[in-house]
Design an enzyme around this catalytic site. Structure first.
Site, mmCIF file in Angstrom:
data_model
loop_
_atom_site.group_PDB
_atom_site.id
_atom_site.type_symbol
_atom_site.label_atom_id
_atom_site.label_comp_id
_atom_site.label_asym_id
_atom_site.label_seq_id
_atom_site.Cartn_x
_atom_site.Cartn_y
_atom_site.Cartn_z
ATOM 1 N N GLU A 13 -1.716 24.553 107.803
ATOM 2 C CA GLU A 13 -2.282 23.491 106.966
ATOM 3 C C GLU A 13 -1.488 23.380 105.663
ATOM 4 O O GLU A 13 -1.016 22.325 105.267
ATOM 5 C CB GLU A 13 -3.739 23.892 106.710
ATOM 6 C CG GLU A 13 -4.573 22.974 105.905
ATOM 7 C CD GLU A 13 -5.823 23.710 105.380
ATOM 8 O OE1 GLU A 13 -5.943 24.953 105.549
ATOM 9 O OE2 GLU A 13 -6.647 23.017 104.776
ATOM 10 N N HIS A 16 -2.850 42.815 82.699
ATOM 11 C CA HIS A 16 -4.039 43.379 82.055
ATOM 12 C C HIS A 16 -4.030 44.899 81.984
ATOM 13 O O HIS A 16 -4.992 45.488 81.495
ATOM 14 C CB HIS A 16 -5.289 42.902 82.812
ATOM 15 C CG HIS A 16 -5.284 43.394 84.238
ATOM 16 N ND1 HIS A 16 -4.369 42.957 85.165
ATOM 17 C CD2 HIS A 16 -6.044 44.310 84.871
ATOM 18 C CE1 HIS A 16 -4.582 43.579 86.319
ATOM 19 N NE2 HIS A 16 -5.594 44.404 86.163
HETATM 20 C C1 NOJ Z 1 -4.970 48.123 89.399
HETATM 21 C C2 NOJ Z 1 -5.646 47.162 88.497
HETATM 22 O O1 NOJ Z 1 -4.670 46.284 87.980
HETATM 23 C C3 NOJ Z 1 -6.326 47.982 87.433
HETATM 24 O O2 NOJ Z 1 -6.829 47.174 86.406
HETATM 25 C C4 NOJ Z 1 -7.404 48.786 88.085
HETATM 26 O O3 NOJ Z 1 -7.993 49.643 87.133
HETATM 27 C C5 NOJ Z 1 -6.847 49.632 89.221
HETATM 28 N N1 NOJ Z 1 -5.966 48.880 90.059
HETATM 29 C C6 NOJ Z 1 -7.932 50.128 90.116
HETATM 30 O O4 NOJ Z 1 -8.429 49.074 90.886
#
Ligand code: NOJ
Length: 546
Positions: free
Chosen positions: A266, A336
């Site tokens: 798709e 992040h």
């Molecule tokens: C990688 C993520 O980017 C992070 O923020 C998280 O704490 C760890 N994985 C565990 O899921």
């Protein structure tokens, strides 16, 4: 390959949104999905991104801010509803923006009903959906594996008298992907979101999925070992050879890919995956022998790189050299989990970093706020939220997760004036914000928009080949991008002093400088780059390639 043959995700610029911090629409101090929908004109009209990746918005006790999922097929009320999600997808697609969502296959929350069942008794049918083991005869956990967040990776469960495995927090038990029902259930999760129209996934800690079936102890790390993950000292004391990356990981990714491919007739769907592997041939194995695994394993080489032209080039050349034939590279500078790039490299270098990531060959992923120069915000201990930072001062990820700075009004336009945002806002948000930078011809936002716009209309930047230019000053990283009929040179001065670059035999026009004050024909035999200046030069004539 000519750029016209590429798929959308190969030409896309992906913009990562951390939903808690983008825009609060309901006045609780936490960003949400309707908030993101409200800000789409910014993403489309102002910035011009091609795709967004949303960090987790699923129901979660928020022990790890959504990376501990208690229901994979719903939206946490703090972020809105499934209807809000559908509205967001439709609004993105209306604007021609694709959406990738976070897929967290390695672990669930300990509140997930699967785990609740699994821990209820040793003979529960879901017992083996997770890794349960007896302790050692002499006492203590089954082996020496460690949690990335510190301490043993095994948590004792009083009720059933066994340990369970958690590579991250104890609130994040690892799923057992060798159990066929887990595979089915998790692939169904993908189908649930693909049916709702998502264009792909960002796969969390993809290299952790499969562990040594014999659960052997990890060996100690030699003192000079390269650490795979920003982590606690005890985690880095081991070589992580048995607790992650078992070869059958690749079988899982082939299954994941088959699901994505089954939706791609798709329109093509894609995957990016978090792979903290710095041995480039091992990293490249995640594309799959027949390019039948992950479309774009994230390459984190530039995240930890020493900010030095030679080191940066080494990473790029190593990645280019390791790519299997036909595989497509991707680059990322921040997310992040990492200090913001304006903090890491310094504000003066943020424009150069933007030019680098947006002109290399491959798909760039940028992190919300980096395009305006947001920096890490110091978080007073009483407002720390990240579990990592609460355990070890200095490792917290809150500073790079603070609210988006939209304008110079109260709370930077992120949430109403009388509401306390979930994390503090930067002190200098009155200067560093979207509204202030949008009309400023010399702002980082203006540079970011112009880079995106130029990339969009320049075939060489979108899909052309990459080659480093030799015989340039050691503090400059200079490379060509070219297709059959289009050629650019990107010249980056990674130093605080002027540098003279000679582009032998070439003529052309500077189309963008990080200083935003220079455009037009230049003598490329004497191209002077000012301190931390980057230039994109449209080449008119060049010596034939050997
Ligand atoms: C990688 C993520 O980017 C992070 O923020 C998280 O704490 C760890 N994985 C565990 O899921």
């Amino acid at each position: 390959m000519a750029p016209t043959q590429h798929l959308w995700w190969q030409h896309a610029v992906i913009y990562q949104i951390y939903p808690r911090s983008f825009q609060d629409s309901n006045g609780d101090g936490v960003g949400d999905l309707p908030g993101i929908t409200q800000r789409l004109d910014y993403l489309h009209d102002v910035l011009g991104v091609d795709a967004v990746w949303l960090s987790p918005f699923y129901p979660s006790p928020m022990a790890d801010f959504g990376y501990d999922v208690s229901d994979y097929c719903a939206v946490d009320p703090i972020f809105g509803t499934l209807d809000d999600f559908d509205v967001l997808v439709a609004a993105l697609h209306e604007r021609g923006i694709k959406i990738l969502i976070d897929y967290i296959p390695n672990h669930t929350s300990d509140h997930h009903p699967w785990f609740q069942e699994s821990r209820s008794s040793r003979d529960n049918p879901k017992r083996d959906w997770y890794y349960w083991r007896d302790g050692k005869a002499e006492g203590g956990p089954p082996n020496n594996w460690l949690s990335v967040f510190g301490g043993s990776a095994w948590q004792w469960d009083e009720h059933t008298g066994q340990y369970y495995l958690h590579s991250f927090l104890a609130e994040q038990p690892d799923l057992n992907w060798r159990h066929p029902e887990v595979v089915d259930a998790m692939l169904d999760v993908m189908r649930f979101w693909l049916d709702r129209g998502v264009d792909g996934f960002r796969i969390d800690v993809a290299h952790y999925l499969m562990k040594d079936p014999q659960f052997r102890d990890n060996p100690p790390a030699p003192p000079d070992a390269v650490t795979p993950y920003k982590s606690l000292a005890d985690y880095d004391s081991q070589l992580h050879v048995y607790d992650l990356g078992n070869p059958d990981t690749h079988e899982v990714f082939r299954k994941i890919r088959r699901v994505l491919d089954s939706y791609s007739a798709e329109r093509p769907r894609t995957s990016v995956a978090e792979i903290h592997v710095f041995d480039w041939s091992n990293w490249a194995s995640y594309f799959g022998v027949n390019l039948d695994e992950i479309h774009m394993p994230f390459n984190f080489g530039l995240v930890g790189v020493e900010w030095d032209a030679i080191r940066i080039r080494e990473v790029v050349d190593a990645v280019e050299g390791a790519l299997p034939s036909g595989a497509w590279p991707s680059y990322v500078l921040g997310n992040h989990d990492e200090p913001r790039l304006a903090t890491r490299f310094g504000a003066a270098y943020a424009p150069l970093a933007a030019m680098l990531i947006l002109t290399l060959r491959g798909t760039p992923t940028t992190y919300y706020g980096d395009e305006i120069g947001m920096h890490d915000v110091p978080i007073p201990p009483e407002r720390a939220r990240d579990p990592w930072g609460k355990r070890v001062v200095g490792l917290g990820r809150d500073p790079e997760r603070t609210p988006m700075q939209w304008d110079s009004g109260p709370n930077a336009g992120f949430c109403p004036p009388d509401v306390e945002p979930w994390l503090p806002i930067a002190d200098d948000y009155r200067q560093i914000n979207v509204a202030a930078e949008e009309d400023d011809p010399r702002s980082l936002l203006t540079l970011s928009r112009r880079l995106l716009a130029l990339r969009r209309v320049t075939p060489a930047l979108r899909g052309g080949s990459y080659a480093a230019v030799e015989r340039v000053p050691s503090q400059c990283f200079v490379y060509t991008r070219r297709t059959e009929d289009d050629m650019c040179v990107v010249a980056l001065n990674v130093s605080d002093i002027d540098q003279l670059v000679t582009l032998e035999g070439m003529t052309g026009t500077v189309c963008l400088s990080t200083y935003l004050d220079r455009e037009g024909p230049e003598d490329l035999q004497r191209l002077i780059l000012r301190p931390h200046e980057g230039c994109i030069v449209q080449i008119e004539s060049a010596p034939p390639t050997p």
